[in-house]
Design a protein around this motif. Structure first.
Motif, mmCIF file in Angstrom:
data_model
loop_
_atom_site.group_PDB
_atom_site.id
_atom_site.type_symbol
_atom_site.label_atom_id
_atom_site.label_comp_id
_atom_site.label_asym_id
_atom_site.label_seq_id
_atom_site.Cartn_x
_atom_site.Cartn_y
_atom_site.Cartn_z
ATOM 1 N N GLY A 488 0.779 -1.230 0.000
ATOM 2 C CA GLY A 488 0.000 0.000 0.000
ATOM 3 C C GLY A 488 0.805 1.271 0.000
ATOM 4 O O GLY A 488 0.252 2.361 0.144
ATOM 5 N N ARG A 489 2.143 1.179 -0.184
ATOM 6 C CA ARG A 489 2.977 2.373 -0.231
ATOM 7 C C ARG A 489 3.056 2.892 -1.659
ATOM 8 O O ARG A 489 3.233 2.111 -2.595
ATOM 9 N N GLU A 490 2.960 4.210 -1.814
ATOM 10 C CA GLU A 490 3.106 4.789 -3.140
ATOM 11 C C GLU A 490 4.576 5.095 -3.391
ATOM 12 O O GLU A 490 5.253 5.704 -2.550
ATOM 13 N N LEU A 491 5.056 4.652 -4.532
ATOM 14 C CA LEU A 491 6.450 4.827 -4.917
ATOM 15 C C LEU A 491 6.539 5.732 -6.131
ATOM 16 O O LEU A 491 5.671 5.709 -7.018
ATOM 17 N N ALA A 492 7.580 6.534 -6.172
ATOM 18 C CA ALA A 492 7.918 7.316 -7.357
ATOM 19 C C ALA A 492 9.130 6.656 -8.004
ATOM 20 O O ALA A 492 10.056 6.242 -7.307
ATOM 21 N N TYR A 493 9.114 6.545 -9.316
ATOM 22 C CA TYR A 493 10.215 5.862 -10.002
ATOM 23 C C TYR A 493 10.543 6.571 -11.297
ATOM 24 O O TYR A 493 9.700 7.254 -11.901
ATOM 25 N N SER A 494 11.764 6.425 -11.715
ATOM 26 C CA SER A 494 12.195 6.895 -13.027
ATOM 27 C C SER A 494 13.164 5.883 -13.613
ATOM 28 O O SER A 494 14.144 5.508 -12.958
ATOM 29 N N VAL A 495 12.861 5.432 -14.818
ATOM 30 C CA VAL A 495 13.700 4.483 -15.551
ATOM 31 C C VAL A 495 14.058 5.141 -16.878
ATOM 32 O O VAL A 495 13.168 5.418 -17.693
ATOM 33 N N VAL A 496 15.317 5.410 -17.106
ATOM 34 C CA VAL A 496 15.773 6.042 -18.347
ATOM 35 C C VAL A 496 16.840 5.143 -18.963
ATOM 36 O O VAL A 496 17.891 4.911 -18.348
ATOM 37 N N LEU A 497 16.573 4.634 -20.146
ATOM 38 C CA LEU A 497 17.465 3.698 -20.831
ATOM 39 C C LEU A 497 17.956 4.337 -22.128
ATOM 40 O O LEU A 497 17.153 4.764 -22.951
ATOM 41 N N ASN A 498 19.254 4.415 -22.301
ATOM 42 C CA ASN A 498 19.844 5.054 -23.482
ATOM 43 C C ASN A 498 20.865 4.149 -24.151
ATOM 44 O O ASN A 498 21.419 3.237 -23.527
ATOM 45 N N HIS A 499 21.117 4.424 -25.422
ATOM 46 C CA HIS A 499 22.186 3.810 -26.206
ATOM 47 C C HIS A 499 21.959 2.314 -26.450
ATOM 48 O O HIS A 499 22.904 1.585 -26.741
ATOM 49 N N HIS A 500 20.718 1.861 -26.360
ATOM 50 C CA HIS A 500 20.437 0.458 -26.661
ATOM 51 C C HIS A 500 20.219 0.309 -28.170
ATOM 52 O O HIS A 500 19.836 1.265 -28.858
ATOM 53 N N LEU A 501 20.459 -0.894 -28.670
ATOM 54 C CA LEU A 501 20.289 -1.179 -30.100
ATOM 55 C C LEU A 501 19.057 -2.018 -30.376
ATOM 56 O O LEU A 501 18.736 -2.272 -31.544
ATOM 57 N N ALA A 502 18.362 -2.446 -29.347
ATOM 58 C CA ALA A 502 17.189 -3.299 -29.517
ATOM 59 C C ALA A 502 16.028 -2.501 -30.114
ATOM 60 O O ALA A 502 15.936 -1.281 -29.908
ATOM 61 N N PRO A 503 15.144 -3.166 -30.865
ATOM 62 C CA PRO A 503 13.960 -2.460 -31.379
ATOM 63 C C PRO A 503 13.141 -1.813 -30.269
ATOM 64 O O PRO A 503 12.580 -0.751 -30.442
ATOM 65 N N SER A 504 13.054 -2.494 -29.117
ATOM 66 C CA SER A 504 12.307 -1.933 -27.997
ATOM 67 C C SER A 504 12.842 -2.506 -26.687
ATOM 68 O O SER A 504 13.246 -3.663 -26.622
ATOM 69 N N VAL A 505 12.824 -1.675 -25.668
ATOM 70 C CA VAL A 505 13.173 -2.123 -24.314
ATOM 71 C C VAL A 505 12.037 -1.779 -23.349
ATOM 72 O O VAL A 505 12.239 -1.726 -22.137
ATOM 73 N N LYS A 506 10.855 -1.577 -23.894
ATOM 74 C CA LYS A 506 9.720 -1.204 -23.060
ATOM 75 C C LYS A 506 9.404 -2.289 -22.023
ATOM 76 O O LYS A 506 8.994 -1.973 -20.906
#
Length: 554
Positions: A488-506
């Motif tokens: 029940g805890r609210e969390l704030a998050y940030s995920v930033v992914l750079n310089h990857h060659l894959a079609p998607s990293v979602k």
């Protein structure tokens, strides 16, 4: 949702405005217990904190949160890439996990978080754009011996129907003839149309439309400065396809060089606007049994486009303008108002802006901030005000770079730590509930609720739980927002992914958020490493924000 208490606000000096336009600026208050000071934040980000099992717990218990996220970031698609990840308690700001939190990375559309928060603080949730028609000259019955002015202040939500309504009001005001010109006044903003660092090959893309204080949008996604080109097969083989633009007007010019080919043949139809030109060229082939198609294309001169739509609306209402349609001249101070249109408030505009990741809205708001705060409707003035707002919120602005409002530029540089800091800092703002509600919601199928997350994290604990701003450019992907964990805890998050060659990293981003949603002090509930296969299949191209691929693919 926790509704924050109202905060005392103290004014800070800014340019002289009429009293009704002065806005108080909320300074940063480092003494608030739930916020970390800048120094404390840096110290917290440098340490990786874990939610450990209690002393004496079974050694076979699930690993701590850092180990769980580290395992996700070990995905081979991130080999050679750079990942910045921060997870914090949303209320206290205490950092629970940090991986390269101070690494400056390309945020893509996560830059819209800083722009939208600054707009709400500096313009206010009730801010509206005004579009006016004014007469300059003398009236002789139904004749205006002078010029008619159309003055814009940046409204990105104006539709052709709104211009028709303005034209009808001109007619109802008794004007049936204008002996002078129709003048489009877009001088609220400067003449810089394209953002710094925008890719040249995006020039005709609707999501990189030129920015003007006077525009028209083709639909209620409010993609201002663009047209939708509808194409259908001709009646017979060899015929030109039928082509229609929305909104329809003489501008831009359309050249149809395409052909209708026998049923069953491939569709190769393309709609393009050449570099520096204002002609849309339709080429290629459409089969006789082909389905109707739509292409979204930017116009070269949005002011001319809007003025042309209005001029044709005036003619349809029986208002004759003897002179030409001209653009870029300011309205004389003694011009008399004839008709006015007010946009929806910013509190409502936030929804299409953030849910659909609308670049034009971000840039218009940036220039509007510049005008309101410094009297200059420019990127420079607007961005300076945005950075000043971020500094007041405790972000170390000397360690970031923002060169546009939308994140389309590859020159932007933000860190996951700064983005997470913003998420915790704004929670006591009076406008915070509006802002949080405007973020896309995971797996909510409604287009203006789920937005760019509507097909992600389905059948997981994050579904209809996680709210976040997405971001995608070639080699760059980001996801920043809030999620409630199993305890029940609210969390704030940030995920930033750079310089990857894959079609998607979602699905890597999704796996982290799902892990957070499934977490409590005893560990995860076997959260999946990635998004469900069906979700992954829907977004294999990470080159662009999914909402920018029309029709909407997410």
């Amino acid at each position: 949702m926790r509704r924050p208490a109202h905060r005392p606000r103290t004014p800070r000096p800014h340019r002289a405005d009429p009293p009704h336009r002065r806005r108080a600026h909320r300074p940063h208050r480092p003494h608030r217990a739930r916020r970390l000071g800048a120094a404390a934040l840096v110290a917290g980000l440098l340490a990786t904190l874990s939610w450990s099992s209690p002393v004496g717990a079974d050694p076979a218990a699930p690993p701590g949160l850092p180990e769980a996220i580290d395992a996700i970031l070990a995905d081979p698609r991130l080999d050679g890439a750079t990942a910045g990840v921060v997870v914090a308690d949303a209320d206290s700001g205490a950092v629970r996990y940090a991986h390269r939190p101070e690494e400056r990375l390309l945020p893509a559309s996560n830059a819209k978080l800083t722009t939208s928060a600054a707009a709400l603080e500096l313009l206010g949730p009730d801010h509206r754009f005004r579009t006016e028609v004014l007469a300059h000259g003398s009236r002789r019955g139904a004749v205006l011996a002078g010029d008619l002015y159309l003055r814009g202040t940046g409204d990105p939500t104006l539709l052709a129907a709104d211009y028709r309504a303005l034209a009808a009001r001109v007619a109802r005001a008794g004007i049936t003839r204008v002996t002078g010109h129709l003048v489009a006044d877009d001088t609220r903003f400067d003449r810089a149309r394209i953002g710094r660092g925008w890719a040249a090959d995006d020039e005709s893309a609707y999501y990189a439309a030129p920015i003007s204080a006077l525009t028209v949008a083709p639909d209620t996604d409010y993609d201002a400065g663009s047209v939708v080109v509808h194409t259908t097969p001709g009646a017979r083989e060899g015929d030109r396809p039928r082509v229609r633009t929305v909104p329809h007007s003489r501008y831009p010019r359309v050249v149809n060089r395409a052909s209708t080919v026998p049923a069953g043949q491939p569709r190769t139809l393309a709609v393009e606007r050449a570099h520096g030109g204002d002609t849309l060229t339709v080429s290629g082939a459409i089969p006789l049994d082909g389905q109707p198609g739509k292409e979204w294309v930017s116009v070269r001169e949005p002011t001319v486009h809007a003025a042309t739509v209005f001029a044709e609306a005036l003619a349809a209402e029986g208002v004759r303008v003897d002179g030409a349609t001209r653009a870029g001249r300011p309205t004389p101070a003694d011009a008399e108002p004839v008709a006015t249109h007010r946009s929806m408030p910013l509190s409502r505009l936030l929804r299409p802006f953030l849910k659909l990741s609308n670049n034009t809205h971000a840039e218009v708001l940036t220039k509007a901030i510049g005008y309101e705060r410094a009297g200059s409707g420019s990127w420079g003035a607007g961005l300076a005000a945005i950075v000043g707002y971020l500094r007041a919120e405790g972000l170390e602005t000397a360690r970031l770079r923002q060169v546009d409002g939308s994140g389309l530029s590859r020159m932007n540089a933000l860190t996951a730590g700064q983005l997470a800091r913003l998420l915790t800092a704004v929670r006591d703002a009076p406008w915070y509930p509006l802002w949080q509600a405007a973020l896309p919601v995971a797996c909510d199928p409604d287009r203006l609720t789920g937005g760019t997350l509507r097909s992600r994290m389905c059948d997981t604990p994050a579904a209809r739980n996680a709210r976040a701003k997405t971001g995608s450019l070639t080699g760059a992907s980001a996801l920043t927002g809030y999620v409630t964990d199993r305890a029940g805890r609210e969390l704030a998050y940030s995920v930033v992914l750079n310089h990857h060659l894959a079609p998607s990293v979602k699905d890597i981003e999704d796996a982290i958020v799902v892990t957070l949603a499934a977490w409590d002090d005893r560990g995860t509930s076997r959260a999946p490493r990635g998004a469900p296969a069906a979700d992954r299949a829907r977004d294999q191209s990470g080159a662009l924000e999914c909402a920018w691929r029309k029709p909407l693919t997410c």
